[in-house]
Write an enzyme that holds these catalytic residues in place. Sequence first.
Site, short mmCIF file in Angstrom:
data_model
loop_
_atom_site.label_atom_id
_atom_site.label_comp_id
_atom_site.label_asym_id
_atom_site.label_seq_id
_atom_site.Cartn_x
_atom_site.Cartn_y
_atom_site.Cartn_z
N CYS A 90 6.69 15.16 38.64
CA CYS A 90 6.80 16.62 38.63
C CYS A 90 5.49 17.29 39.01
O CYS A 90 4.79 17.85 38.15
CB CYS A 90 7.27 17.08 37.25
SG CYS A 90 8.87 16.40 36.86
N PRO A 135 -18.35 -5.22 49.29
CA PRO A 135 -17.14 -4.74 49.95
C PRO A 135 -15.93 -4.76 49.03
O PRO A 135 -15.80 -5.64 48.17
CB PRO A 135 -16.95 -5.76 51.08
CG PRO A 135 -17.55 -7.02 50.55
CD PRO A 135 -18.70 -6.59 49.68
N GLY A 136 -15.07 -3.80 49.18
CA GLY A 136 -13.82 -3.76 48.42
C GLY A 136 -12.68 -3.50 49.39
O GLY A 136 -11.90 -4.39 49.71
C1 LIG Z 1 -16.71 1.83 45.37
C2 LIG Z 1 -17.96 1.10 45.58
C3 LIG Z 1 -18.02 0.00 46.45
C4 LIG Z 1 -16.84 -0.46 47.27
O1 LIG Z 1 -16.57 0.39 48.34
P1 LIG Z 1 -15.52 -0.04 49.46
O2 LIG Z 1 -15.44 1.11 50.35
O3 LIG Z 1 -14.23 -0.29 48.78
O4 LIG Z 1 -16.06 -1.22 50.16
C5 LIG Z 1 -19.21 -0.68 46.55
N1 LIG Z 1 -20.30 -0.31 45.85
C6 LIG Z 1 -20.29 0.74 45.02
C7 LIG Z 1 -21.51 1.09 44.26
C8 LIG Z 1 -19.12 1.48 44.86
O5 LIG Z 1 -19.12 2.53 44.04
#
Ligand SMILES: *Cc1c(COP(=O)(O)O)cnc(C)c1O
Length: 427
Positions: A355, A274-275
């Site tokens: 711009c 998760p991010g």
């Molecule tokens: C970008 C990415 C994530 C994170 O995705 P989120 O939507 O931010 O949770 C996890 N795994 C992979 C392989 C990604 O490319």
Amino acid sequence: MDHFSYRNRILHCDDVPVPALAEKYGTPLYVYSKKTLTHHLKQIQTAFLAVNPLVCYSIKTNGNIHIAKLMVDGGAGCDVTSGGELFRALKAGCPGEKIVFAGVGKTDAELRMAFEAGVFLFNVESEGELFAIADVAKSMNRVAKVALRVNPDLPPKTHAKTDTSVKGVKFGLDIDTVLEFAAKVVKNPHVKVVGLHMHLGSPILSADPYRQGIEKGLILIDKLRAQGHQINVWNMGGGFGIHYRKQEALPASAFAEVIVPGIQKSGCQLVLEPGRFIVGNAGLLVSRVIYTKDSGGKHFVIQDAAMNDLVRPTLYDSFHRIWPVAPAADLAAPPSDYEIANPGTRKVDVVGPVCESGDFLAKDRYLPPVQSGDLLATFSAGAYGMSMSSNYNGRPRAAEILVDGGEHHLIRRRETFDDLIRPEVEC
Ligand SMILES: *Cc1c(COP(=O)(O)O)cnc(C)c1O
């Protein structure tokens, strides 16, 4: 839940009034809430507790080493997509055995670096990559543990630029041919296929894609095992959506409900990446209005944050809530629905100084009247904000602040003009 709230008509992050931060550190400014960050990580850890997952924080979402360290201290590993992100994860103190390495274009140099760090898992996306990993592993006398990143070919589920599991995108191995591919490496002494990886896209606002992915994955894992691969890791990636407009996102438990039973059936160790779910609503971008302007029948609010600070609206047509940091008395609270005309508001485009006609944070947005000097907050800016920022138009990158209760800490200083030309060879 997050820790941003209006108290006496002034936006606060935890107990710190946002105007005080803008005064001290200048604008544009990224402000993150430590409590919100750890709360979101905890939500995922709790929702998936039954299968004791390895939660690997996605460094590309927001790679500031202080934020990554907070995640590592909270028990998370890291998901990296490049040598640079691996560098960040290690700087943040993440042990190699909690790092997973994704991305379609890993170079030999990056692979060597990953072996040296002792990463837990390579998410493999092509045949070429698998053999490159085998070669590098051989030259370093190692055995690589890999997860096959499969594209499960699901119906579209999010913006075309961020959907990674429809046919025809560059990500993953085709689910129809992955078995032929896997058969070629059953006996390879330098790569062991130990897992399956499925990152479906982002942001995802329904559990259905995960349910479909799990169904297809269970079948595939059986077939891979039948080929002789000892599959014991299942990486479901990230992608959990967040509230950008209103309360549209699902709790972590809704995803756990469809993922956990599948993982239990498979007998695999679950990995999550998760991010956005963790950092998206833990951060805001604070900016100051420079001018207002009426032109071509439209009203413009020109403020000092731009597409180089937050490119999501430009790149993905993303919606970010925006509201004054200290709104007028009769418009004290932000609306529950930003897409309707609330009394006292008017329709404006919120734009930056860059711009490009594509430089905007919001279009046709109902905002209370603002004037030069007023502060604006752009919400849900913690994910893919600072990490996608650039110096376009000669703009130094913003500073980043981490707030904890009544305290605030500078975690990245504002760039200077000298920073802009530092890597250029002197003339
Ligand atoms: C970008 C990415 C994530 C994170 O995705 P989120 O939507 O931010 O949770 C996890 N795994 C992979 C392989 C990604 O490319």
